[in-house]
Write a protein that holds these residues in place. Structure first.
Motif, PDB file in Angstrom:
ATOM      1  N   VAL A 211       0.759  -0.980  -0.103  1.00  0.00           N
ATOM      2  CA  VAL A 211       0.049   0.170  -0.111  1.00  0.00           C
ATOM      3  C   VAL A 211       0.979   0.817   0.038  1.00  0.00           C
ATOM      4  O   VAL A 211       0.933   1.749  -0.789  1.00  0.00           O
ATOM      5  N   GLY A 212       1.618   1.342   0.699  1.00  0.00           N
ATOM      6  CA  GLY A 212       2.103   2.786   1.175  1.00  0.00           C
ATOM      7  C   GLY A 212       3.357   2.694   2.454  1.00  0.00           C
ATOM      8  O   GLY A 212       2.974   1.348   3.159  1.00  0.00           O
ATOM      9  N   ASN A 220       9.942   3.411  19.088  1.00  0.00           N
ATOM     10  CA  ASN A 220      10.902   2.684  20.104  1.00  0.00           C
ATOM     11  C   ASN A 220      10.659   1.617  21.350  1.00  0.00           C
ATOM     12  O   ASN A 220      11.032   0.192  21.066  1.00  0.00           O
ATOM     13  N   LYS A 221       9.280   1.549  21.722  1.00  0.00           N
ATOM     14  CA  LYS A 221       8.639   1.013  22.193  1.00  0.00           C
ATOM     15  C   LYS A 221       7.689  -0.317  21.731  1.00  0.00           C
ATOM     16  O   LYS A 221       7.788  -0.816  21.931  1.00  0.00           O
ATOM     17  N   GLY A 222       7.683  -0.529  20.789  1.00  0.00           N
ATOM     18  CA  GLY A 222       7.386  -1.948  19.818  1.00  0.00           C
ATOM     19  C   GLY A 222       5.903  -0.899  19.795  1.00  0.00           C
ATOM     20  O   GLY A 222       4.654  -2.450  19.605  1.00  0.00           O
ATOM     21  N   GLN A 223       4.894  -0.041  19.626  1.00  0.00           N
ATOM     22  CA  GLN A 223       3.785   0.470  18.836  1.00  0.00           C
ATOM     23  C   GLN A 223       3.787   1.049  17.467  1.00  0.00           C
ATOM     24  O   GLN A 223       4.861   1.394  17.399  1.00  0.00           O
ATOM     25  N   TYR A 224       2.380   0.896  17.217  1.00  0.00           N
ATOM     26  CA  TYR A 224       2.741   1.365  15.691  1.00  0.00           C
ATOM     27  C   TYR A 224       1.872   2.810  15.884  1.00  0.00           C
ATOM     28  O   TYR A 224       0.271   2.723  16.627  1.00  0.00           O
ATOM     29  N   LYS A 225       1.809   3.093  15.302  1.00  0.00           N
ATOM     30  CA  LYS A 225       0.938   4.439  13.812  1.00  0.00           C
ATOM     31  C   LYS A 225       0.241   4.240  13.368  1.00  0.00           C
ATOM     32  O   LYS A 225       1.817   4.725  11.744  1.00  0.00           O
ATOM     33  N   LEU A 226      -1.059   4.674  12.325  1.00  0.00           N
ATOM     34  CA  LEU A 226      -0.854   4.886  11.092  1.00  0.00           C
ATOM     35  C   LEU A 226      -0.793   6.252  10.389  1.00  0.00           C
ATOM     36  O   LEU A 226      -1.157   7.190  11.676  1.00  0.00           O
ATOM     37  N   VAL A 227      -0.186   6.570   9.925  1.00  0.00           N
ATOM     38  CA  VAL A 227      -0.004   8.080   9.072  1.00  0.00           C
ATOM     39  C   VAL A 227      -0.152   8.381   7.946  1.00  0.00           C
ATOM     40  O   VAL A 227       0.078   7.981   7.194  1.00  0.00           O
TER      41      VAL A 227
END
Length: 229
Positions: A211-212, A220-227
């Motif tokens: 997709v992108g 760095n803490k192993g978390q995620y975020k949709l940008v």
């Protein structure tokens, strides 16, 4: 010292054992809980109690849970109230019908209590959105259609495998929010399905490749975020 306001949960089920079990565990987590065994009284009870979330059985005498959900959604006060169906029936057609009438999620009783508790915590305590009644999402260049498992990104149409689509849909319902790996594991696959943490990274890497490249970032803490743009 101000006291934190607890979230209110209404459980509608004709099975007393299920009601007692859910009430005990939810109250232990700090929720204010009301139970009702008669579906015919559910609208009256809901109006008085004004719950933040309703857990609703499908197969009940007098009125079934799907009809109760329809009637609740016709009342403006409950248009945005979370409704989770909890049922012993493992039936794709019934699941589609339940979600099509306004249910946010469909949880089989056989999957156990933990899956339900995780989902309740996700929407009430962590303030994340999980709703399968949201059929289309548009975020800048990104569009998703649940019924078709189809994604459009920068004028490209992409079909993803089910697990990858569900992951991206969860992110799209919570844009720019930081999401833990545990939230992904428990809400996409459930607590009774064992998925390696590295598998989550692999799924996300595959989504980004298709997709992108920078669509989902990892902290760095192993978390995620949709940008999104």
């Amino acid at each position: 010292m101000s006291r934190e306001i607890s979230h209110k949960i209404l459980i509608i089920d004709d099975d007393k054992d299920i009601l007692d079990l859910l009430k005990y565990n939810l109250k232990k987590e700090g929720y204010e809980v009301m139970v009702e065994r008669k579906a015919s009284k559910s609208l009256e009870v809901a109006r008085k109690f004004q719950p933040d979330l309703i857990i609703l059985d499908i197969m009940m005498p007098e009125v079934n849970g799907i009809d109760v959900c329809k009637m609740l959604r016709e009342i403006p006060d409950f248009n945005k109230t979370y409704i989770f169906f909890l049922t012993a029936k493992s039936d794709k057609g019934l699941q589609s019908l339940a979600l099509g009438t306004g249910g946010d999620d469909y949880i089989e009783k056989i999957t156990g209590l933990r899956a339900l508790m995780h989902k309740v915590s996700t929407v009430l305590k962590k303030d994340l959105v999980i709703s399968k009644r949201i059929k289309k999402i548009h975020l800048g260049d990104l569009s998703l259609e649940r019924d078709k498992n189809m994604i459009s990104y920068k004028n490209r149409v992409i079909i993803l495998p089910k697990d990858e689509f569900e992951l991206l849909y969860f992110f799209a319902q919570n844009p720019k929010k930081v999401i833990t790996q545990n939230s992904l594991l428990n809400n996409i696959w459930g607590s009774d399905v064992y998925i390696f943490s590295k598998s989550v990274d692999a799924y996300i890497a595959s989504i980004c490749q298709k997709v992108g490249t920078h669509l989902i970032t990892r902290t760095n803490k192993g978390q995620y975020k949709l940008v999104t743009s």
